[in-house]
Design a protein around this motif. Structure first.
Motif, PDB file in Angstrom:
ATOM      1  N   TYR A   5       0.831  -1.203   0.000  1.00 58.25           N
ATOM      2  CA  TYR A   5       0.000   0.000   0.000  1.00 58.25           C
ATOM      3  C   TYR A   5       0.862   1.247   0.000  1.00 58.25           C
ATOM      4  CZ  TYR A   5      -4.062  -2.882   1.170  1.00 58.25           C
ATOM      5  OH  TYR A   5      -5.065  -3.805   1.157  1.00 58.25           O
ATOM      6  N   ARG A   6       1.907   1.263   0.814  1.00 57.17           N
ATOM      7  CA  ARG A   6       2.794   2.426   0.891  1.00 57.17           C
ATOM      8  C   ARG A   6       3.435   2.706  -0.457  1.00 57.17           C
ATOM      9  NH1 ARG A   6       5.085   0.417   6.158  1.00 57.17           N
ATOM     10  NH2 ARG A   6       6.699  -0.426   4.822  1.00 57.17           N
ATOM     11  N   ASP A   7       3.904   1.654  -1.129  1.00 58.13           N
ATOM     12  CA  ASP A   7       4.551   1.839  -2.424  1.00 58.13           C
ATOM     13  C   ASP A   7       3.582   2.409  -3.458  1.00 58.13           C
ATOM     14  OD1 ASP A   7       6.891   0.868  -1.336  1.00 58.13           O
ATOM     15  OD2 ASP A   7       6.660  -1.145  -2.188  1.00 58.13           O
ATOM     16  N   ILE A   8       2.361   1.901  -3.468  1.00 54.79           N
ATOM     17  CA  ILE A   8       1.350   2.384  -4.412  1.00 54.79           C
ATOM     18  C   ILE A   8       1.009   3.842  -4.124  1.00 54.79           C
ATOM     19  CG2 ILE A   8      -1.073   2.161  -5.114  1.00 54.79           C
ATOM     20  CD1 ILE A   8      -0.705  -0.903  -4.682  1.00 54.79           C
ATOM     21  N   LEU A  11       3.922   6.162  -5.089  1.00 49.50           N
ATOM     22  CA  LEU A  11       3.985   6.325  -6.540  1.00 49.50           C
ATOM     23  C   LEU A  11       2.909   7.288  -7.031  1.00 49.50           C
ATOM     24  CD1 LEU A  11       5.259   5.507  -9.221  1.00 49.50           C
ATOM     25  CD2 LEU A  11       3.686   3.576  -9.281  1.00 49.50           C
ATOM     26  N   GLU A  12       1.694   7.160  -6.502  1.00 51.08           N
ATOM     27  CA  GLU A  12       0.603   8.041  -6.908  1.00 51.08           C
ATOM     28  C   GLU A  12       0.878   9.494  -6.510  1.00 51.08           C
ATOM     29  OE1 GLU A  12      -2.049   7.433  -8.866  1.00 51.08           O
ATOM     30  OE2 GLU A  12      -1.150   5.456  -9.140  1.00 51.08           O
ATOM     31  N   ILE A  13       1.446   9.701  -5.332  1.00 57.64           N
ATOM     32  CA  ILE A  13       1.799  11.062  -4.897  1.00 57.64           C
ATOM     33  C   ILE A  13       2.832  11.662  -5.835  1.00 57.64           C
ATOM     34  CG2 ILE A  13       2.987  12.379  -3.093  1.00 57.64           C
ATOM     35  CD1 ILE A  13       1.598  10.488  -1.055  1.00 57.64           C
ATOM     36  N   LEU A  14       3.864  10.895  -6.154  1.00 55.07           N
ATOM     37  CA  LEU A  14       4.915  11.395  -7.035  1.00 55.07           C
ATOM     38  C   LEU A  14       4.393  11.666  -8.446  1.00 55.07           C
ATOM     39  CD1 LEU A  14       7.898   9.191  -5.818  1.00 55.07           C
ATOM     40  CD2 LEU A  14       7.528  11.639  -5.403  1.00 55.07           C
ATOM     41  N   LYS A  15       3.529  10.787  -8.954  1.00 57.32           N
ATOM     42  CA  LYS A  15       2.960  11.008 -10.288  1.00 57.32           C
ATOM     43  C   LYS A  15       2.095  12.260 -10.306  1.00 57.32           C
ATOM     44  CE  LYS A  15       1.015   7.311 -12.037  1.00 57.32           C
ATOM     45  NZ  LYS A  15       0.481   5.951 -12.286  1.00 57.32           N
ATOM     46  N   LEU A  61      10.354  11.035   0.539  1.00 60.51           N
ATOM     47  CA  LEU A  61       8.924  10.947   0.785  1.00 60.51           C
ATOM     48  C   LEU A  61       8.643   9.719   1.634  1.00 60.51           C
ATOM     49  CD1 LEU A  61       6.045  11.972   0.222  1.00 60.51           C
ATOM     50  CD2 LEU A  61       6.067  10.593  -1.858  1.00 60.51           C
ATOM     51  N   LYS A  62       8.091   9.944   2.814  1.00 62.37           N
ATOM     52  CA  LYS A  62       7.718   8.844   3.702  1.00 62.37           C
ATOM     53  C   LYS A  62       6.198   8.726   3.685  1.00 62.37           C
ATOM     54  CE  LYS A  62      10.878   8.342   7.470  1.00 62.37           C
ATOM     55  NZ  LYS A  62      11.082   8.664   8.895  1.00 62.37           N
ATOM     56  N   VAL A  63       5.715   7.533   3.565  1.00 62.39           N
ATOM     57  CA  VAL A  63       4.278   7.272   3.584  1.00 62.39           C
ATOM     58  C   VAL A  63       3.989   6.331   4.741  1.00 62.39           C
ATOM     59  CG1 VAL A  63       2.338   6.274   2.315  1.00 62.39           C
ATOM     60  CG2 VAL A  63       4.057   7.608   1.096  1.00 62.39           C
TER      61      VAL A  63
END
Length: 79
Positions: A5-8, A11-15, A61-63
């Motif tokens: 979940y964190r990786d997804i 990635l969405e935040i960065l995109k 970026l930490k999630v």
């Protein structure tokens, strides 16, 4: 696994951030945060002719994910 979940989410935040840069939009209000924390640095950044954010603006970026409900409902009999 929370890591997936964190990786997804990361990635969405960065995109989203990169799409915002394409249209010179500060979608996460990073400039406002900088202004509140360090007005002098903010003035230096916005003085330039170009947009003050770029693809290198986010260095780390930490999630953190706190999953309250998985979305699956159990029957009342426990199954």
């Amino acid at each position: 696994s929370f890591r997936g979940y964190r990786d997804i989410i990361k990635l969405e935040i960065l995109k989203s951030f990169e799409k915002g840069i394409e249209i010179n939009a500060d979608i996460y209000k990073l400039g406002e945060s900088l202004y509140r924390q360090n007005p002098r640095k903010w003035k230096e950044e916005v003085k330039t002719d170009s947009f003050y954010l770029n693809e290198h603006s986010i260095k780390n970026l930490k999630v953190k994910v706190n999953l309250v409900n998985s979305g699956k409902l159990k029957n009342q009999d426990g199954s």
